[in-house]
Design an enzyme around this catalytic site. Structure first.
Site, PDB file in Angstrom:
ATOM      1  N   TYR A   1      34.810  13.248  33.521  1.00 18.85           N
ATOM      2  CA  TYR A   1      34.797  12.406  32.324  1.00 18.85           C
ATOM      3  C   TYR A   1      35.809  11.289  32.507  1.00 18.85           C
ATOM      4  O   TYR A   1      37.006  11.543  32.721  1.00 18.85           O
ATOM      5  CB  TYR A   1      35.135  13.204  31.064  1.00 18.85           C
TER       6      TYR A   1
ATOM      7  N   ASP B   1       0.486  -3.497   7.693  1.00 22.83           N
ATOM      8  CA  ASP B   1       0.159  -2.315   8.495  1.00 22.83           C
ATOM      9  C   ASP B   1      -0.745  -2.644   9.678  1.00 22.83           C
ATOM     10  O   ASP B   1      -1.360  -1.748  10.259  1.00 22.83           O
ATOM     11  CB  ASP B   1      -0.480  -1.233   7.623  1.00 22.83           C
TER      12      ASP B   1
ATOM     13  N   GLY C   1       0.801  -1.221   0.000  1.00 25.68           N
ATOM     14  CA  GLY C   1       0.000   0.000   0.000  1.00 25.68           C
ATOM     15  C   GLY C   1       0.833   1.270   0.000  1.00 25.68           C
ATOM     16  O   GLY C   1       1.955   1.301   0.517  1.00 25.68           O
TER      17      GLY C   1
ATOM     18  N   SER D   1      40.299  17.065  43.172  1.00 26.86           N
ATOM     19  CA  SER D   1      39.428  17.763  42.223  1.00 26.86           C
ATOM     20  C   SER D   1      40.227  18.508  41.160  1.00 26.86           C
ATOM     21  O   SER D   1      41.373  18.919  41.375  1.00 26.86           O
ATOM     22  CB  SER D   1      38.542  18.757  42.972  1.00 26.86           C
TER      23      SER D   1
ATOM     24  N   HIS E   1      31.148  13.620  40.860  1.00 26.91           N
ATOM     25  CA  HIS E   1      30.770  14.945  40.371  1.00 26.91           C
ATOM     26  C   HIS E   1      31.536  15.331  39.113  1.00 26.91           C
ATOM     27  O   HIS E   1      32.757  15.219  39.063  1.00 26.91           O
ATOM     28  CB  HIS E   1      31.057  16.046  41.414  1.00 26.91           C
TER      29      HIS E   1
END
Length: 458
Positions: free
Chosen positions: A367, A104, A12, A406, A364
């Site tokens: 990466y 469908d 269709g 840190s 915190h």
């Protein structure tokens, strides 16, 4: 054993979708509509699956991929359902039965189809029917008032006013005996208001040939609803998701709101799992006992072990999470990562392709990429493993009991030895000795009588 062939009508145009994408390729629950139909058909272990394609056919074939068990037949002109099935005749067996499905109609269940197949045999025909409060637009099932046997199917456009009052409708899904199929299809006519060859016209032929016609019905009406526009697609999406949520709740999963939840793949849950609102599960996701997924999380191809909690707005993909871990809020765990037991990954932390051993914490703004991290490591806020030199990725090794202060950068390839401490604000470019404090800072100075620059008032 009865041979089962499957024909899927997927040619269709789908004009009402108002899209350049073929209708059967629009996504429902994370995969194309046609894929749902194919997956259900495969559960039935048919001898053949024949897909009738047309509009956008090459893209449909390309998307499905090279499956040697599929037979593709092109319908160059869309002349009706009867014409479509006729295109498949050379592929079908002379004996056995043929199940006709629609590309469908994505949500019909395998158990529904098995019940329908059980009603059919090599010399009988079975129809999947359903009673609707509003049957407008569907072909009506015409039964003998004395025997209640099916006599014919009349399409909406050709129905008499009295026939339009009938609530039992044809879903289009049927099981046909192969031994009669070619004869019936050859006798079809397009002498109707649509000028098409209706597959449903073979019902009257079957009655005339003395072939017994059986009927079966699905457990839910939405199983047999087709997709003709984006509104219907959206409606089926919610029906499917609520059905998935219902099944999970029956297994003991607790939802904050089952209406705000999406599975786009498979979700397997242990005992006492809690899922908050607006969570999305993609691919294969497994949640262990007592796992809690907080609001607005996305999990893709993830295994999370017992007792772990994912806090709000976290995204985890292609990752294994151990027992009693804490992830987020606002954490991103990327592919190739493994978190062992009792690992903490806090807010605004990104981890990629890394192994974090048990008891370590990255709490915190950090990466961690291409890293092998030992046990009981503490990563201070703002720590970056610099793994990419512009051309190649390099590994960082952080051994057991390391403390990283840190705002530190670890320039890979590098090894931070067991028990080391890295002073805050350091950029570490060489391997560190075991158990020692390592710093790399310029000497802090204060400049007397220094004045801050001021803007001119001119």
């Amino acid at each position: 054993m009865l041979q089962i062939d499957v024909v899927i009508l997927a040619a269709g145009m789908g004009k009402r979708m108002r899209s350049t994408l073929p209708k059967v390729l629009h996504p429902l629950a994370g995969k194309p509509i046609l894929f749902h139909v194919l997956d259900t058909a495969r559960i039935l272990s048919p001898t053949k699956i024949c897909v009738i394609y047309g509009h956008g056919g090459e893209l449909v074939r390309q998307t499905v991929g090279n499956d040697p068990n599929l037979i593709w037949v092109k319908q160059t002109q869309q002349l009706g359902t009867g014409h479509a099935v006729k295109q498949a005749l050379p592929c079908l067996g002379k004996n056995g039965i043929t199940l006709v499905l629609f590309g469908d109609v994505p949500l019909v269940k395998s158990n529904t189809l098995k019940s329908l197949i059980d009603k059919a045999c090599e010399d009988s025909l079975a129809l999947l029917t359903v009673e609707l409060n509003d049957p407008a637009g569907y072909g009506r099932i015409i039964r003998d008032p004395k025997t209640n046997r099916v006599q014919a199917i009349v399409e909406e456009q050709d129905a008499l006013p009295s026939q339009k009052k009938i609530r039992e409708i044809n879903t289009g899904i049927m099981v046909l005996p192969n031994m009669y199929l070619e004869s019936w299809l050859d006798r079809l006519s397009n002498a109707n208001t649509q000028g098409e060859y209706y597959l449903t016209d073979i019902i009257a032929m079957a009655v005339n040939d003395g072939v017994q016609i059986e009927t079966s019905s699905p457990a839910s009406d939405w199983e047999v609803v087709g997709v003709n526009d984006k509104i219907q697609l959206s409606t089926l999406e919610r029906a499917h998701q609520q059905d998935v949520a219902k099944g999970l709740m029956e297994q003991g999963v607790m939802f904050a709101d089952p209406a705000r939840f999406d599975v786009r793949g498979q979700l397997i849950c242990g005992h006492n799992v809690e899922i908050d609102i607006n969570c999305v599960f993609e691919g294969n996701v497994r949640l262990g006992d007592n796992v809690k997924i907080s609001a607005n999380c996305i999990l893709r191809n993830v295994a999370i072990s017992d007792g772990s909690i994912v806090h709000p707005f976290s995204m985890i993909e292609d990752t294994e999470v151990g027992k009693n871990c804490r992830v987020g809020p606002y954490a991103r765990i990327r592919p190739g990562t493994q978190l062992d037991d009792a690992v903490h990954v806090g807010n605004f932390v990104e981890i990629k392709n890394s192994h974090i051993a048990s008891g370590s914490k990255v709490n915190h703004l950090s990466y961690i990429g291409d890293t092998e991290m030992g046990r009981r490591v503490n990563i201070g806020a703002g720590t970056i493993t610099c793994n990419y030199d512009g051309a190649f990725k390099h590994q960082t090794i952080i051994e057991d009991d390391v403390f990283i202060g840190s705002d530190s950068q670890l320039i890979a390839p590098i090894t931070v030895a067991k028990g080391s401490t890295i002073g805050a604000g350091s950029t570490i470019t060489r391997d560190t000795p075991e158990g020692q404090l390592t710093l790399s800072r310029i000497k802090q100075i204060s400049i007397a009588n220094w004045k801050r620059p001021k803007k001119n008032k001119d």
